[in-house]
Every structure is written in structure tokens, then in C-alpha cells.
Design a protein around this motif. Sequence first.
Motif, short mmCIF file in Angstrom:
data_model
loop_
_atom_site.label_atom_id
_atom_site.label_comp_id
_atom_site.label_asym_id
_atom_site.label_seq_id
_atom_site.Cartn_x
_atom_site.Cartn_y
_atom_site.Cartn_z
N ARG A 89 0.72 -1.31 -0.15
CA ARG A 89 -0.01 0.25 -0.11
C ARG A 89 0.81 1.29 -0.25
O ARG A 89 2.17 1.16 0.31
N PRO A 90 0.46 2.39 -0.15
CA PRO A 90 1.14 3.53 -0.09
C PRO A 90 1.53 3.70 1.26
O PRO A 90 1.26 3.24 2.26
N LEU A 91 3.08 4.51 1.46
CA LEU A 91 3.52 4.75 2.82
C LEU A 91 3.90 6.40 2.80
O LEU A 91 4.47 6.88 2.01
N GLY A 129 8.50 4.97 12.07
CA GLY A 129 8.72 6.09 10.85
C GLY A 129 7.89 6.09 9.70
O GLY A 129 8.28 6.69 8.86
N GLY A 130 6.56 5.83 10.08
CA GLY A 130 5.70 6.05 8.86
C GLY A 130 4.36 5.40 9.10
O GLY A 130 4.31 4.91 10.07
N VAL A 131 3.39 5.83 8.20
CA VAL A 131 2.08 5.13 8.26
C VAL A 131 1.66 4.52 7.03
O VAL A 131 1.86 5.36 6.04
N TYR A 132 1.17 3.31 6.90
CA TYR A 132 0.60 2.65 5.74
C TYR A 132 -0.61 3.02 5.47
O TYR A 132 -1.34 3.51 6.52
N PHE A 133 -1.17 3.31 4.40
CA PHE A 133 -2.65 3.68 4.26
C PHE A 133 -3.40 3.38 3.05
O PHE A 133 -2.35 2.90 1.90
N LEU A 192 0.42 17.57 -1.20
CA LEU A 192 0.27 19.21 -1.27
C LEU A 192 0.36 19.56 0.13
O LEU A 192 0.50 20.55 0.50
N TRP A 193 -0.65 18.94 1.24
CA TRP A 193 -1.15 19.34 2.33
C TRP A 193 -0.68 19.03 3.63
O TRP A 193 -0.50 19.39 4.71
N SER A 194 0.09 17.61 3.59
CA SER A 194 0.65 17.09 4.81
C SER A 194 1.85 18.18 5.22
O SER A 194 2.70 18.39 4.75
N ARG A 195 1.56 18.38 6.51
CA ARG A 195 2.38 19.27 7.29
C ARG A 195 3.51 18.32 8.16
O ARG A 195 4.46 18.83 8.65
N LEU A 196 3.21 17.04 8.36
CA LEU A 196 4.04 16.28 8.85
C LEU A 196 4.84 15.18 8.15
O LEU A 196 5.83 14.68 8.46
N ALA A 197 4.30 14.69 6.94
CA ALA A 197 5.22 13.38 6.39
C ALA A 197 6.49 14.20 5.94
O ALA A 197 6.63 15.37 5.39
N SER A 198 7.13 13.20 5.78
CA SER A 198 8.65 13.30 5.09
C SER A 198 8.55 13.03 3.62
O SER A 198 9.21 13.68 2.75
N ARG A 199 7.89 11.92 3.38
CA ARG A 199 7.82 11.49 1.91
C ARG A 199 6.39 10.88 1.67
O ARG A 199 5.74 10.28 2.51
N VAL A 200 5.76 10.68 0.56
CA VAL A 200 4.77 9.98 0.31
C VAL A 200 5.20 8.95 -0.98
O VAL A 200 5.55 9.36 -1.92
#
Length: 329
Positions: A7-9, A37-41, A53-61
Motif C-alpha cells: 500500500r502507499p506509505l 517512522g511512517g504510516v501505511y494507508f 500538497l497538504w501534509s505538514r508532517l510527512a517526510s515523503r509519500v
Amino acid sequence: MHSPQNRPLATCAKGLEGLLLEELRTLGGTEPSETVGGVYFTADLQTLYRICLWSRLASRVLAWITTVPALSAEELYEGVKEVDWADHLDLDSTFAIAFQGTSRAFQHTNFGALKAKDAIADWFVARHGKRPSVSPRRPDLPLHIRLRRGEATVRVDLSGEALHRRGYRQAGGEAPLKENLAAALLLRANWPAIASDGGALIDPMCGSATILTEAAWMALDRAPGLNRDYWGFSGWLGHVPSYWNTLIAEAKERAAKAGSAPDIYGYDGDLRAVRAAEKNIEAAGLSGVVHVRYRDLSALAIPTHKPVTPGLIITNPPYGERLSDSETL
């Protein structure tokens, strides 16, 4: 394979996983699950763009392409070579591979990246007699490969460069706080609610104004990715420009409709830091919104030009061992 890896991470600094999970939910990500160090979704492409565009917290998508067996270099090579790379890049494109993880077969990440690069190059040579170029700086297709428990997961790095690079930092202090960490501090301190009630913010050791800028952008409903000029999906053949253009137009409209920001002040006893802060504030489009002054911490006082609404004092103090001697600290 139906593991969470397929899934995306969204990656983040360790300790921010819970905050990021909640943010992903608000941006349309579903079935989020934390990892270190991340969240699967789960998300469709337009939602992935919105998170970029909108994540203020993520390092990478990172968007999933495939998961392949990787107990040996040969397994990784063959698995990566089975991907139909014509769906992702063409001969005129450039690509790069970031490889994460080690094992007996991959004792160095450079070796894993090299085997995957060879597989992609050989896929093109077998079909076209030539191969795309590798470009470590701003490639058309940045790939991320994560090795875990004998499997390698290949993803497109939609962010391209780390998302904390908002595009406004013209100058830095001696040890600038990363923008997504500043955003996390503000969220932990409940700044959005304080700002909506009209409370002021003061950073008495503001450095290059990272906390101030992030606070203002939150209060003004400005997407943190609006100033960026490079994205990892821009040269990817799976990119749908109409989705992205719609999101950019919506973000600009939201920023235009936002009301005025509450009072946001920064002070610093280092004149160089104040000059750096002024440059960054101007680049972020916040001149006249965020105010910085050359002032020592001992002179900190609550502004008295209007009635006081409960606000927030927040700062990232200088690290004694890194930035100054113990007497100064």
C-alpha cells in the motif's frame, strides 16, 4: 501478497507516527496503520496528490508499484525486471533509486540500488536497445525500494524531495529546525485552536523563523507544498496533471479566502538569525504578517498594544553542546 507493505506509505520522523496517522485521515487516507517512522494507508491517486500538497508532517509519500522476493541479489533483479516499466518512464526520462534496508544478501544499500538499476536498464535494453539515464538530482522518476524480511517493496517517491523542504527557506540558522518537526510542535501545542480564537504566538528564540512561518501558514490555511517547484510525480508516466492542477487551484482559493492571521512575533538575540528570518518570511509571502525583532531573551515581554487573548509561547532553544558554551546557555 496482501501485506500492509503493498500500500502507499507516508514516512515521518520517529515519534510523529500517531500525529501523521490522524493527519492522513483528515486528508482522505483510509485504513491507516502505523509502522516505525511512517504510516501505511489506502488512497487513490488524487488523494495521494492531496497528501503531498497538504501534509505538514510527512517526510515523503510513496506509491506502491510491486513487492518482490529478495532473499538474494538475483531474486531482486528478476523481480524488478518483471515490472512493465513502460508504465512508469520512457527512454528520455531519468530515474534514481533510494534503497533502504540491509540483509545477508544486501550488506550495503548501494548494492541493492545497483541491482535494481541494472534490472530496469536491462528491461529497456531488451526492448529498445538502449536505456534511460540515471540522475541522482531531481530525476523524472525517483524510486524508493524498502528491503524487509526477505522482500523488497518498490514505490514511486511522489514527493521527490523531502516534504519538509517547503520552498521558502532562503537562509538558515546554525541548526535550523525541520519544517515538519516545527509543524508537529505546533500541533502538539494546539496552535490551530489557539489561532482560531485569536491568540497570539511568540517565539523568543526564533532563529530562521521556521516555527513562525509554519504557524502563520496553519493560521492562514495555506498548503505547505504550494511553494515547491519539484515533485517526484511530475515526470512519472502515471501522473495525471488535471488532478494536480485542480488541487493547486483549490489550495490557492483557500489561501485567498483565509482571514487575517493572529499576531505572530519572533525575537532573537543574534542579528544574523534575525536577518535570515526576514529573508525566509519574505520568501514565504508573510511580510507584514510575521514580525521579527532583534531582542535578547531577557527582554521578553507580553505585547501591550491591545488586550491580551490567551496565546502561545513556543521555541526551539539553542542546543548548548552544538551551538554555544555552557556559560552562554
